[in-house]
Scaffold this motif. Structure first.
Motif: not given
Lengths: 263, 294
Positions: A110, A156, B163, B167, B176, B180-181, B184-185, B291-294
């Motif tokens: 995400p 995204s 996910q 990673g 990490e 980091k994944i 945040p998600a 956070l997801t740049a959505a």
């Protein structure tokens, strides 16, 4: 037609071998999922792993880059560049940088499309902005996604279609410039058009990468792979040149499987 | 046609039940707010309370509640985060993990008055922290920790295993991948959980009566030295919170306008919790986008 119980192609010494398993056995608890698989994966070729559900092909694939650690008990040897990967001394994180994997369901992080690719690169110590940008572009071009996303790299990755997301996952994996790419039914969640795009991408990729792909789609295996291994009940019963296997299978079970009489 | 009729009856029934729930909620909220709203004014919200005469406010109690909440979160959030990351990402299924989960579940159903008495014995008496904000915050941590741990664990669990595999398959270490994944998600849902649990902590009275105390000594809001007794941020001073204040004036309040003060305090409490809920949703959504740049 004369048939055998098992036929495993042995390569001549002029074919470079990327990965070789010797007497690989995989257990889930007491259950033996893979019994003694010996397989040579030729370099810069596409090798397809086919077989009925539960035949152990995905389990086999996942053990090649130790994704089964903590899930299954893997015994035997996995040889890669004179190293046995199935030993404690191996740094699995460094190894997976060389042997990448793409999964059945597209799993973009995400984050933005750009970050999806740079994330692992940065973790592996590449922080130069210019270099990162180049890597992103190259990877996306190799994965045949560049033209579709070049104007929205900061959007995204979750907004991508299934096929695009899967190609992003491939781009993400090849951005690390691995040796080997393991693909676990990468097209099974995609529509026919996305599947065709993905197959074309894979064929172009084999110039630089060794690809191992698990697939349930036999025409797909026939279309894109150079070699095919047929798994049945936890063991490789036939491994041969794809053309030979699909036209003149040497093992009766393979003949039944590819002609649809089985599973 | 029977199936169709049954479906209609069932649908009607479910609508009725949902309607009853909403009705109860609206009546309750409406009652508290209609009774309390007329009492609210800037001076009510800011002035100190009065014990014997009318016209007292809830300024100190309101500040105490917020300060105690922040302190509680500062203590419980890191612990809950660590515990839930361990439970969801690292713990191998087995006897010990099961035992830890069972204990957390038991702890989360502990009545808050028991937590309060436990806090009194341990923090106030044994550790000699006396009736203080710190004792209150520690007791509230005991009260909050299991709920928060479960809520954060739920947020982490909701992140697909794809996910994690993604990673790891890129040669990223487990630590990490988690930090980091996965984290945040999960942040938007974690933040919602934290704010919702903040609402519960904010309204908690029973756990505080015997730990943070029932008195609200006058504070000097110009004094920010945490070691001075009249400093608002001194954690060692006794501090009656808003919820305790409501309980106290209803049980032994002797000011002439006790009913009005109680109604006003209740309205403030409800409104703040309501604001927490709205904030939780808004912040969760905003963070996810960010956070997801959505």
């Amino acid at each position: 037609m004369e048939t055998k119980d098992r036929y495993i192609l042995q390569f001549n010494s002029d074919q470079e071998i990327a990965l070789e398993t010797k007497q690989l056995k995989i257990f889930y608890g007491d259950y033996e999922a893979i019994s003694a698989a010996d397989l040579q994966i030729p370099r810069f070729k596409i090798t397809a792993l086919i077989g009925a559900s539960g035949s152990g092909k995905s389990t086999f694939l996942r053990s090649l880059n130790r994704m089964n650690d903590g899930i299954a008990n893997v015994q035997g040897q996995i040889w890669y560049r004179d190293l046995d990967l199935n030993t404690k001394q191996i740094d699995v994180y460094a190894m997976r940088r060389q042997i990448g994997m793409v999964f059945q369901r597209p799993n973009p992080f995400p984050k933005s499309i750009y970050e999806n690719i740079t994330f692992a690169l940065e973790r592996h110590g590449i922080t130069d902005k210019k270099q990162l940008k180049e890597r992103v572009e190259t990877a996306l071009k190799q994965a045949a996604l560049w033209d579709e996303v070049k104007d929205k790299l900061n959007k995204s990755a979750l907004a991508l279609s299934g096929g695009q997301a899967q190609r992003l996952c491939i781009a993400r994996a090849i951005a690390l410039q691995p040796d080997i790419l393991l693909l676990d039914e990468p097209a099974s969640a995609l529509d026919p058009i996305s599947t065709a795009q993905l197959e074309e991408t894979l064929i172009n990729l084999k110039e630089h990468y060794t690809i191992v792909i698990v697939t349930h789609n036999l025409p797909q295996a026939a279309r894109i792979s150079d070699y095919t291994a047929h798994f049945s009940q936890g063991t490789v019963i036939e491994f041969n040149d794809t053309k030979d296997m699909f036209t003149q299978p040497k093992v009766a079970l393979t003949n039944e499987y590819i002609s649809g009489d089985f599973g | 046609m029977n199936a169709k009729r049954n479906d209609k009856i069932a649908t009607g029934l479910l609508y009725t039940i949902a309607g009853i729930v909403i009705l109860i909620l609206v009546l309750l909220l409406g009652f508290i707010i209609i009774r309390g709203l007329p009492q609210l004014s800037w001076s009510f919200l800011t002035s100190p309370s009065k014990a014997f005469s009318s016209g007292g406010g809830i300024g100190i109690q309101l500040f105490n509640s917020l300060y105690l909440l922040i302190l509680t979160m500062l203590i419980s959030l890191p612990i809950a985060l660590g515990a839930s990351i361990y439970l969801n990402e690292y713990a191998k299924p087995g006897m010990i993990t099961n035992a830890v989960r069972t204990m957390i579940e038991i702890l989360s159903s502990l009545p808050s008055v028991v937590v309060g008495l436990f806090g009194f014995l341990l923090f106030v008496v044994q550790l000699n922290l006396s009736f203080s904000i710190l004792s209150g915050a520690l007791a509230l941590t005991v009260f909050n920790l299991p709920l928060l741990t479960r809520s954060i664990e739920g947020s982490l669990k909701a992140i697909s295993n794809d996910q994690r595999n993604g990673g790891l398959a890129l040669g990223i270490s487990k630590w990490e991948t988690v930090t980091k994944i996965i984290l945040p998600a999960a942040v938007p849902s974690i933040v919602s959980g934290v704010i919702l649990s903040a609402g519960r902590v904010f309204g908690e009275a029973a756990a505080l009566i015997y730990t943070a105390g029932q008195s609200a000594p006058a504070l000097n809001f110009a004094n920010w030295n945490p070691f001075n007794i009249d400093s608002p941020i001194n954690p060692m001073r006794p501090a009656e919170t808003l919820a305790v204040h409501i309980w106290k004036i209803n049980s032994e309040g002797i000011m002439p306008d006790a009913t009005a003060v109680s109604a006003g305090s209740a309205a403030v409490l409800i409104i703040v919790v309501l604001l927490f809920n709205l904030l939780a949703r808004w912040l969760g959504r905003a963070l996810y986008k960010c956070l997801t740049a959505a």
